[in-house]
Design a protein around this motif. Sequence first.
Motif, PDB file in Angstrom:
ATOM      1  N   VAL A 138       0.824  -1.208   0.000  1.00  0.00           N
ATOM      2  CA  VAL A 138       0.000   0.000   0.000  1.00  0.00           C
ATOM      3  C   VAL A 138       0.865   1.268   0.000  1.00  0.00           C
ATOM      4  O   VAL A 138       0.414   2.336  -0.405  1.00  0.00           O
ATOM      5  CB  VAL A 138      -0.951  -0.005   1.216  1.00  0.00           C
ATOM      6  N   PHE A 139       2.107   1.133   0.430  1.00  0.00           N
ATOM      7  CA  PHE A 139       2.985   2.303   0.497  1.00  0.00           C
ATOM      8  C   PHE A 139       3.185   2.939  -0.879  1.00  0.00           C
ATOM      9  O   PHE A 139       3.363   2.242  -1.879  1.00  0.00           O
ATOM     10  CB  PHE A 139       4.365   1.911   1.024  1.00  0.00           C
ATOM     11  N   THR A 140       3.206   4.248  -0.895  1.00  0.00           N
ATOM     12  CA  THR A 140       3.824   4.958  -2.013  1.00  0.00           C
ATOM     13  C   THR A 140       5.299   5.071  -1.675  1.00  0.00           C
ATOM     14  O   THR A 140       5.648   5.534  -0.588  1.00  0.00           O
ATOM     15  CB  THR A 140       3.202   6.349  -2.201  1.00  0.00           C
ATOM     16  N   MET A 141       6.131   4.614  -2.575  1.00  0.00           N
ATOM     17  CA  MET A 141       7.572   4.629  -2.335  1.00  0.00           C
ATOM     18  C   MET A 141       8.225   5.677  -3.229  1.00  0.00           C
ATOM     19  O   MET A 141       7.795   5.906  -4.368  1.00  0.00           O
ATOM     20  CB  MET A 141       8.171   3.258  -2.636  1.00  0.00           C
ATOM     21  N   GLY A 142       9.262   6.284  -2.706  1.00  0.00           N
ATOM     22  CA  GLY A 142       9.918   7.318  -3.495  1.00  0.00           C
ATOM     23  C   GLY A 142      11.388   7.443  -3.178  1.00  0.00           C
ATOM     24  O   GLY A 142      11.886   6.903  -2.184  1.00  0.00           O
ATOM     25  N   TRP A 143      12.060   8.139  -4.052  1.00  0.00           N
ATOM     26  CA  TRP A 143      13.470   8.481  -3.882  1.00  0.00           C
ATOM     27  C   TRP A 143      13.607   9.998  -3.942  1.00  0.00           C
ATOM     28  O   TRP A 143      13.040  10.640  -4.844  1.00  0.00           O
ATOM     29  CB  TRP A 143      14.333   7.844  -4.958  1.00  0.00           C
ATOM     30  N   TYR A 144      14.353  10.522  -2.997  1.00  0.00           N
ATOM     31  CA  TYR A 144      14.711  11.933  -2.965  1.00  0.00           C
ATOM     32  C   TYR A 144      16.231  12.016  -2.960  1.00  0.00           C
ATOM     33  O   TYR A 144      16.917  11.042  -2.704  1.00  0.00           O
ATOM     34  CB  TYR A 144      14.166  12.603  -1.702  1.00  0.00           C
ATOM     35  N   ARG A 145      16.729  13.214  -3.216  1.00  0.00           N
ATOM     36  CA  ARG A 145      18.161  13.409  -3.115  1.00  0.00           C
ATOM     37  C   ARG A 145      18.464  14.796  -2.570  1.00  0.00           C
ATOM     38  O   ARG A 145      17.654  15.724  -2.694  1.00  0.00           O
ATOM     39  CB  ARG A 145      18.841  13.205  -4.472  1.00  0.00           C
ATOM     40  N   ARG A 177      16.569  19.253  -0.330  1.00  0.00           N
ATOM     41  CA  ARG A 177      16.207  17.903  -0.734  1.00  0.00           C
ATOM     42  C   ARG A 177      15.139  17.991  -1.818  1.00  0.00           C
ATOM     43  O   ARG A 177      14.198  18.785  -1.728  1.00  0.00           O
ATOM     44  CB  ARG A 177      15.696  17.102   0.466  1.00  0.00           C
ATOM     45  N   GLU A 178      15.278  17.168  -2.851  1.00  0.00           N
ATOM     46  CA  GLU A 178      14.334  17.215  -3.959  1.00  0.00           C
ATOM     47  C   GLU A 178      13.879  15.825  -4.339  1.00  0.00           C
ATOM     48  O   GLU A 178      14.617  14.836  -4.168  1.00  0.00           O
ATOM     49  CB  GLU A 178      14.968  17.896  -5.179  1.00  0.00           C
ATOM     50  N   SER A 179      12.679  15.756  -4.856  1.00  0.00           N
ATOM     51  CA  SER A 179      12.132  14.481  -5.290  1.00  0.00           C
ATOM     52  C   SER A 179      12.794  14.029  -6.578  1.00  0.00           C
ATOM     53  O   SER A 179      13.042  14.825  -7.484  1.00  0.00           O
ATOM     54  CB  SER A 179      10.623  14.606  -5.498  1.00  0.00           C
ATOM     55  N   VAL A 180      13.074  12.745  -6.655  1.00  0.00           N
ATOM     56  CA  VAL A 180      13.656  12.152  -7.858  1.00  0.00           C
ATOM     57  C   VAL A 180      12.605  11.314  -8.588  1.00  0.00           C
ATOM     58  O   VAL A 180      12.374  11.474  -9.774  1.00  0.00           O
ATOM     59  CB  VAL A 180      14.862  11.268  -7.513  1.00  0.00           C
ATOM     60  N   ALA A 181      11.974  10.411  -7.846  1.00  0.00           N
ATOM     61  CA  ALA A 181      10.994   9.509  -8.458  1.00  0.00           C
ATOM     62  C   ALA A 181      10.065   8.969  -7.391  1.00  0.00           C
ATOM     63  O   ALA A 181      10.478   8.802  -6.240  1.00  0.00           O
ATOM     64  CB  ALA A 181      11.694   8.351  -9.172  1.00  0.00           C
ATOM     65  N   THR A 182       8.820   8.725  -7.771  1.00  0.00           N
ATOM     66  CA  THR A 182       7.873   8.095  -6.863  1.00  0.00           C
ATOM     67  C   THR A 182       7.109   7.009  -7.606  1.00  0.00           C
ATOM     68  O   THR A 182       6.894   7.103  -8.821  1.00  0.00           O
ATOM     69  CB  THR A 182       6.871   9.096  -6.276  1.00  0.00           C
ATOM     70  N   PHE A 224      16.452   7.405 -15.292  1.00  0.00           N
ATOM     71  CA  PHE A 224      16.225   6.625 -14.073  1.00  0.00           C
ATOM     72  C   PHE A 224      14.909   5.869 -14.170  1.00  0.00           C
ATOM     73  O   PHE A 224      13.960   6.311 -14.830  1.00  0.00           O
ATOM     74  CB  PHE A 224      16.157   7.540 -12.851  1.00  0.00           C
ATOM     75  N   THR A 225      14.859   4.730 -13.467  1.00  0.00           N
ATOM     76  CA  THR A 225      13.636   3.942 -13.404  1.00  0.00           C
ATOM     77  C   THR A 225      13.412   3.479 -11.969  1.00  0.00           C
ATOM     78  O   THR A 225      14.314   2.876 -11.372  1.00  0.00           O
ATOM     79  CB  THR A 225      13.706   2.715 -14.324  1.00  0.00           C
ATOM     80  N   ILE A 226      12.225   3.764 -11.445  1.00  0.00           N
ATOM     81  CA  ILE A 226      11.856   3.269 -10.124  1.00  0.00           C
ATOM     82  C   ILE A 226      11.044   1.989 -10.291  1.00  0.00           C
ATOM     83  O   ILE A 226      10.206   1.891 -11.189  1.00  0.00           O
ATOM     84  CB  ILE A 226      11.068   4.330  -9.315  1.00  0.00           C
ATOM     85  N   SER A 227      11.322   1.030  -9.437  1.00  0.00           N
ATOM     86  CA  SER A 227      10.573  -0.225  -9.477  1.00  0.00           C
ATOM     87  C   SER A 227      10.491  -0.791  -8.064  1.00  0.00           C
ATOM     88  O   SER A 227      11.189  -0.326  -7.164  1.00  0.00           O
ATOM     89  CB  SER A 227      11.235  -1.230 -10.423  1.00  0.00           C
ATOM     90  N   ARG A 228       9.628  -1.761  -7.882  1.00  0.00           N
ATOM     91  CA  ARG A 228       9.459  -2.332  -6.547  1.00  0.00           C
ATOM     92  C   ARG A 228       9.210  -3.828  -6.636  1.00  0.00           C
ATOM     93  O   ARG A 228       8.649  -4.314  -7.618  1.00  0.00           O
ATOM     94  CB  ARG A 228       8.333  -1.635  -5.801  1.00  0.00           C
ATOM     95  N   ASP A 229       9.657  -4.505  -5.594  1.00  0.00           N
ATOM     96  CA  ASP A 229       9.395  -5.934  -5.447  1.00  0.00           C
ATOM     97  C   ASP A 229       8.639  -6.083  -4.132  1.00  0.00           C
ATOM     98  O   ASP A 229       9.240  -6.045  -3.054  1.00  0.00           O
ATOM     99  CB  ASP A 229      10.717  -6.708  -5.426  1.00  0.00           C
ATOM    100  N   ASN A 230       7.347  -6.242  -4.217  1.00  0.00           N
ATOM    101  CA  ASN A 230       6.529  -6.287  -3.004  1.00  0.00           C
ATOM    102  C   ASN A 230       6.850  -7.509  -2.148  1.00  0.00           C
ATOM    103  O   ASN A 230       6.771  -7.444  -0.917  1.00  0.00           O
ATOM    104  CB  ASN A 230       5.055  -6.276  -3.370  1.00  0.00           C
TER     105      ASN A 230
END
Length: 118
Positions: free
Chosen positions: A34-41, A48-53, A70-76
């Motif tokens: 259920v989480f929204t996951m993201g990367w900031y830098r 701090r700035e958002s990179v990908a969500t 860049f590509t964001i991905s997840r393995d639940n």
Amino acid sequence: QVQLVESGGDLVQAGGSLRLSCTVSGTSGNIFRVFTMGWYRQAPGKQRESVATGTSGGSKNYADFVEGRFTISRDNAKKTVYLQMNSLKPEDTAVYYCVAQIGSKFYWGQGTQVTVSS
């Protein structure tokens, strides 16, 4: 207690690639889904700035500066989110942070350093 641990940061030459990983603990796999996951830098001296969500529904958003690199991905099943970074530039040098968001709650990792040399 939800905890996020990033890894994969390194020193790389311009044009190179890195894959960052962020593993979440302290929650079940069903909750992670259920989480929204993201990367900031955050670069030295900068905000701090958002990179990908990436949302639980599969929607992904990227900052303009990503420009398809860049590509964001997840393995639940592994409760892990990734950031594949290609064609790295010196201006990508920063500490990269993973964030998990559910409702009004945000959980942050400790960050991993990415340094891109010219």
